[in-house]
Design a protein around this motif. Structure first.
Motif, mmCIF file in Angstrom:
data_model
loop_
_atom_site.group_PDB
_atom_site.id
_atom_site.type_symbol
_atom_site.label_atom_id
_atom_site.label_comp_id
_atom_site.label_asym_id
_atom_site.label_seq_id
_atom_site.Cartn_x
_atom_site.Cartn_y
_atom_site.Cartn_z
ATOM 1 N N CYS A 132 0.846 -1.196 0.000
ATOM 2 C CA CYS A 132 0.000 0.000 0.000
ATOM 3 C C CYS A 132 0.884 1.249 0.000
ATOM 4 C CB CYS A 132 -0.932 -0.068 1.202
ATOM 5 S SG CYS A 132 -2.286 1.088 1.098
ATOM 6 N N ASP A 133 0.773 2.093 1.005
ATOM 7 C CA ASP A 133 1.563 3.330 0.980
ATOM 8 C C ASP A 133 2.673 3.352 2.015
ATOM 9 O OD1 ASP A 133 -0.187 3.577 3.074
ATOM 10 O OD2 ASP A 133 -0.669 5.672 2.730
ATOM 11 N N GLU A 134 3.034 2.182 2.551
ATOM 12 C CA GLU A 134 4.239 2.113 3.380
ATOM 13 C C GLU A 134 5.284 1.276 2.648
ATOM 14 O OE1 GLU A 134 1.405 1.529 5.528
ATOM 15 O OE2 GLU A 134 1.602 3.440 6.596
ATOM 16 N N THR A 135 6.517 1.805 2.593
ATOM 17 C CA THR A 135 7.610 0.992 2.060
ATOM 18 C C THR A 135 8.363 0.521 3.297
ATOM 19 O OG1 THR A 135 7.855 2.794 0.473
ATOM 20 C CG2 THR A 135 9.371 0.932 0.258
ATOM 21 N N ALA A 136 8.564 -0.797 3.426
ATOM 22 C CA ALA A 136 9.196 -1.281 4.658
ATOM 23 C C ALA A 136 10.077 -2.494 4.409
ATOM 24 C CB ALA A 136 8.125 -1.618 5.680
ATOM 25 N N ILE A 137 11.176 -2.539 5.174
ATOM 26 C CA ILE A 137 12.105 -3.676 5.129
ATOM 27 C C ILE A 137 12.472 -4.031 6.562
ATOM 28 C CG2 ILE A 137 14.437 -4.418 4.462
ATOM 29 C CD1 ILE A 137 14.077 -3.121 1.877
ATOM 30 N N SER A 138 12.447 -5.319 6.845
ATOM 31 C CA SER A 138 12.768 -5.765 8.198
ATOM 32 C C SER A 138 13.659 -7.002 8.105
ATOM 33 C CB SER A 138 11.446 -6.094 8.895
ATOM 34 O OG SER A 138 11.658 -6.305 10.237
ATOM 35 N N ILE A 139 14.583 -7.109 9.046
ATOM 36 C CA ILE A 139 15.445 -8.304 9.073
ATOM 37 C C ILE A 139 15.299 -8.943 10.452
ATOM 38 C CG2 ILE A 139 17.806 -9.187 8.854
ATOM 39 C CD1 ILE A 139 18.396 -6.498 7.304
ATOM 40 N N PRO B 114 -2.806 -9.397 -0.319
ATOM 41 C CA PRO B 114 -3.568 -8.504 -1.167
ATOM 42 C C PRO B 114 -3.018 -7.078 -1.079
ATOM 43 C CG PRO B 114 -4.777 -8.921 0.873
ATOM 44 C CD PRO B 114 -3.500 -9.725 0.938
ATOM 45 N N GLY B 115 -3.464 -6.218 -1.972
ATOM 46 C CA GLY B 115 -2.992 -4.831 -1.954
ATOM 47 C C GLY B 115 -3.137 -4.202 -3.323
ATOM 48 N N LEU B 116 -2.459 -3.106 -3.520
ATOM 49 C CA LEU B 116 -2.504 -2.398 -4.813
ATOM 50 C C LEU B 116 -1.480 -3.045 -5.739
ATOM 51 C CD1 LEU B 116 -2.382 1.227 -3.335
ATOM 52 C CD2 LEU B 116 -4.410 0.070 -4.249
ATOM 53 N N GLU B 117 -1.927 -3.581 -6.851
ATOM 54 C CA GLU B 117 -1.003 -4.360 -7.690
ATOM 55 C C GLU B 117 0.230 -3.587 -8.171
ATOM 56 O OE1 GLU B 117 -2.879 -7.025 -10.448
ATOM 57 O OE2 GLU B 117 -3.822 -8.113 -8.800
ATOM 58 N N PRO B 118 0.073 -2.339 -8.650
ATOM 59 C CA PRO B 118 1.294 -1.623 -9.085
ATOM 60 C C PRO B 118 2.307 -1.494 -7.941
ATOM 61 C CG PRO B 118 -0.695 -0.412 -9.721
ATOM 62 C CD PRO B 118 -1.138 -1.527 -8.823
ATOM 63 N N PRO C 13 10.966 -17.882 -8.497
ATOM 64 C CA PRO C 13 10.727 -16.443 -8.666
ATOM 65 C C PRO C 13 9.786 -16.092 -9.816
ATOM 66 C CG PRO C 13 13.023 -16.824 -8.172
ATOM 67 C CD PRO C 13 12.388 -18.193 -8.303
ATOM 68 N N ALA C 14 9.935 -16.778 -10.949
ATOM 69 C CA ALA C 14 9.096 -16.430 -12.111
ATOM 70 C C ALA C 14 7.608 -16.657 -11.834
ATOM 71 C CB ALA C 14 9.530 -17.257 -13.314
ATOM 72 N N MET C 15 7.314 -17.505 -10.830
ATOM 73 C CA MET C 15 5.909 -17.823 -10.539
ATOM 74 C C MET C 15 5.259 -16.816 -9.587
ATOM 75 S SD MET C 15 5.667 -20.371 -12.404
ATOM 76 C CE MET C 15 4.039 -21.002 -12.053
ATOM 77 N N ILE C 16 6.063 -15.941 -8.974
ATOM 78 C CA ILE C 16 5.471 -15.008 -8.006
ATOM 79 C C ILE C 16 4.883 -13.809 -8.748
ATOM 80 C CG2 ILE C 16 5.849 -13.614 -5.931
ATOM 81 C CD1 ILE C 16 8.161 -15.387 -5.219
ATOM 82 N N ARG C 17 3.610 -13.576 -8.496
ATOM 83 C CA ARG C 17 2.898 -12.471 -9.156
ATOM 84 C C ARG C 17 2.169 -11.645 -8.108
ATOM 85 N NH1 ARG C 17 2.108 -12.803 -14.265
ATOM 86 N NH2 ARG C 17 0.255 -11.494 -14.143
ATOM 87 N N ALA C 18 1.941 -10.386 -8.404
ATOM 88 C CA ALA C 18 1.138 -9.546 -7.517
ATOM 89 C C ALA C 18 -0.319 -10.009 -7.611
ATOM 90 C CB ALA C 18 1.241 -8.093 -7.935
ATOM 91 N N GLN C 19 -0.938 -10.259 -6.464
ATOM 92 C CA GLN C 19 -2.338 -10.691 -6.449
ATOM 93 C C GLN C 19 -3.135 -9.753 -5.548
ATOM 94 O OE1 GLN C 19 -2.881 -15.041 -6.022
ATOM 95 N NE2 GLN C 19 -0.675 -15.160 -6.222
ATOM 96 N N GLY C 20 -3.712 -8.752 -6.192
ATOM 97 C CA GLY C 20 -4.426 -7.702 -5.463
ATOM 98 C C GLY C 20 -5.504 -8.229 -4.538
ATOM 99 N N ASN C 21 -6.172 -9.317 -4.956
ATOM 100 C CA ASN C 21 -7.293 -9.841 -4.153
ATOM 101 C C ASN C 21 -6.967 -11.167 -3.484
ATOM 102 O OD1 ASN C 21 -9.132 -7.748 -4.728
ATOM 103 N ND2 ASN C 21 -9.374 -8.608 -6.798
ATOM 104 N N LEU C 22 -5.712 -11.403 -3.230
ATOM 105 C CA LEU C 22 -5.302 -12.675 -2.621
ATOM 106 C C LEU C 22 -6.107 -12.951 -1.343
ATOM 107 C CD1 LEU C 22 -3.082 -14.913 -2.826
ATOM 108 C CD2 LEU C 22 -1.707 -13.521 -1.274
ATOM 109 N N LYS C 23 -6.567 -14.183 -1.199
ATOM 110 C CA LYS C 23 -7.370 -14.571 -0.023
ATOM 111 C C LYS C 23 -6.527 -15.375 0.956
ATOM 112 C CE LYS C 23 -11.308 -12.945 -1.518
ATOM 113 N NZ LYS C 23 -11.120 -11.515 -1.406
ATOM 114 N N LEU C 24 -6.975 -15.355 2.191
ATOM 115 C CA LEU C 24 -6.239 -16.075 3.230
ATOM 116 C C LEU C 24 -6.812 -17.472 3.452
ATOM 117 C CD1 LEU C 24 -3.948 -15.652 5.186
ATOM 118 C CD2 LEU C 24 -5.530 -14.572 6.765
ATOM 119 N N SER C 25 -8.125 -17.618 3.295
ATOM 120 C CA SER C 25 -8.732 -18.901 3.618
ATOM 121 C C SER C 25 -8.400 -19.925 2.546
ATOM 122 C CB SER C 25 -10.238 -18.747 3.745
ATOM 123 O OG SER C 25 -10.720 -17.997 2.676
ATOM 124 N N ASN C 26 -8.167 -21.193 2.997
ATOM 125 C CA ASN C 26 -7.845 -22.201 1.986
ATOM 126 C C ASN C 26 -9.036 -23.134 1.773
ATOM 127 O OD1 ASN C 26 -7.028 -22.747 4.691
ATOM 128 N ND2 ASN C 26 -4.910 -22.688 4.026
#
Ligand code: KG4
Length: 385
Positions: A10-17, A122-126, A372-385
């Motif tokens: 979204c509108d936070e850029t963050a990195i954590s180790i 989920p989030g904003l795809e761009p 890596p090639a399989m990872i895509r942005a998924q704006g509406n990704l769901k948590l429930s399986n």
């Protein structure tokens, strides 16, 4: 295991180790080695919401400086260089980021990191794509695996970490996830298993706070502003309000929510009042917050009762709201249940990369690495399986 988490949904850029070890439960331990974040909310304020292309551009600008800061805090920044790997291909659409990252790769050696975790939805795809492509470029240059993380799982995992509770809490676990993009009740019978009980049918609760704030001429993000006005009113013993707003879907026989009608009801009050006085603003803010919290608490309590919930957690930006924290704690107490309530510290309620690194650790333990090639942005990704 050392994990580097990246969050750009979204509108936070963050990195954590983090450095983490052990299985879920009593044996799990972690330490934050580096944590860096830039919030763009001031830049989006004039738009009254998050403007996706501006978010993308800012993430591109911020990621490398944040990486340097987080690695510096973790004492993992060593002079040297690495080969660029697939950088030019992976960052084909993020030219500014590519330039900054090239400079970084020609200045610093590979750090002692075992795995990269990145939010893929989920989030904003761009916005998500910038973090994902950045993660792919790092993973290729450092030759380490990549694990995609569901942002909502990050909220759940982070809330369970607070107060060393992880070893102690019992299932079923109910998560009330409330943010600018989500309003969800999720049931877990075991660790990292999710069943969606209910969600909003229209606006998320944080979105409603932001839209109502705009109607009241309050700055963005509106949640904290409305909350400030409302708590000031509650502290004033002579405060009374003549405004009555609906409690949408409070009595429906499900766990769904709806907040769009509440916003429309506020608009009608504002329009019929003509002038927006400070008193009217305060009355609306207080009644609006009461309405949202009443609906959220009522549905959550019903889920606790019907599913024999032992632990309830709240997560997402709106969980920083003092009124919901207090009301939920009080209602659980009055109800007499021994349900444990887990609440993240307010500074960790909004987006950060710590939660992505933590969730990434547990996914990495399950060896859920992705090509890596399989990872895509998924704006509406769901948590429930
Ligand atoms: O999780 P989050 O940081 O990101 C998004 O989902 O975008 O949540 C941000 C949302 C915004 O809508 C903001 O107004 C709301 O959380 N928020 C609050 C409070 N603090 C942040 N809403 C009500 N009361 C608060 N104290």
């Amino acid at each position: 295991m050392r994990i580097l988490g990246i969050e750009t949904s979204c509108d936070e850029t963050a990195i954590s180790i983090i450095e983490a070890a052990g299985e879920f439960g009593a044996g799990f331990k972690y330490q934050i080695l580096g944590n860096a974040l830039i919030s763009q909310s001031d830049l989006h304020a004039p738009y009254g919401g998050v403007f996706p292309n501006l978010a993308k551009r800012e993430h591109e600008k911020n990621l490398v400086p944040l990486l340097e800061k987080a690695l510096g805090e973790a004492a993992l920044l060593k002079k040297g260089s690495v080969s660029l790997g697939t950088l030019d291909v992976v960052l084909e659409r993020e030219k500014q980021l590519a330039t900054l990252l090239k400079e970084f790769f020609s200045t610093y050696a590979k750090p002692d990191i075992d795995c990269i975790a990145v939010t893929h939805g989920p989030g904003l795809e761009p916005a998500l794509w910038v973090g994902i492509n950045f993660a792919k470029a790092l993973a290729a240059a450092w030759n380490i695996p990549l694990v995609p993380v569901n942002h909502m799982e990050g909220h759940v995992v982070l809330s369970t970490m607070h107060e060393d509770t992880m070893a102690k809490f019992k299932f079923p676990l109910l998560s009330l996830l409330i943010s600018g993009g989500h309003t969800e009740l999720i049931l877990s019978d075991e660790w990292m298993q999710y069943e969606l009980l209910g969600q909003t049918r229209d606006d998320a609760v944080g979105e409603a706070f932001d839209k109502v704030a705009r109607l009241l001429d309050l700055p963005y993000p509106g949640g904290p502003e409305i909350s400030k006005l409302a708590s000031k009113a509650r502290q004033n013993p002579s405060f009374t309000s003549s405004i009555k707003l609906p409690r949408p879907m409070i009595d429906t026989d499900d766990y769904d929510f709806s907040f769009a009608g509440l916003k429309t009801a506020v608009r009608r009050v504002v329009e019929s009042a003509g002038a927006l006085s400070d008193t009217l603003k305060t009355e609306i803010a207080c009644e609006f917050e009461n309405a949202c919290v009443e609906v959220l608490v009522t549905k959550t309590m019903r889920a606790i009762e019907e599913h024999g919930v032992q632990t309830i957690l709240i997560g997402g930006g709106v969980s920083a709201n003092t009124h919901i924290r207090n009301q939920l704690a009080q209602t659980i107490k009055d109800y007499g249940a021994d349900t444990k309530l887990l609440i993240p510290p307010p500074e960790l309620a909004t987006y950060n990369a710590l939660m992505i690194a933590l969730a990434g650790y547990f996914r990495a333990q399950k060896k859920e690495f992705a090509e890596p090639a399989m990872i895509r942005a998924q704006g509406n990704l769901k948590l429930s399986n």
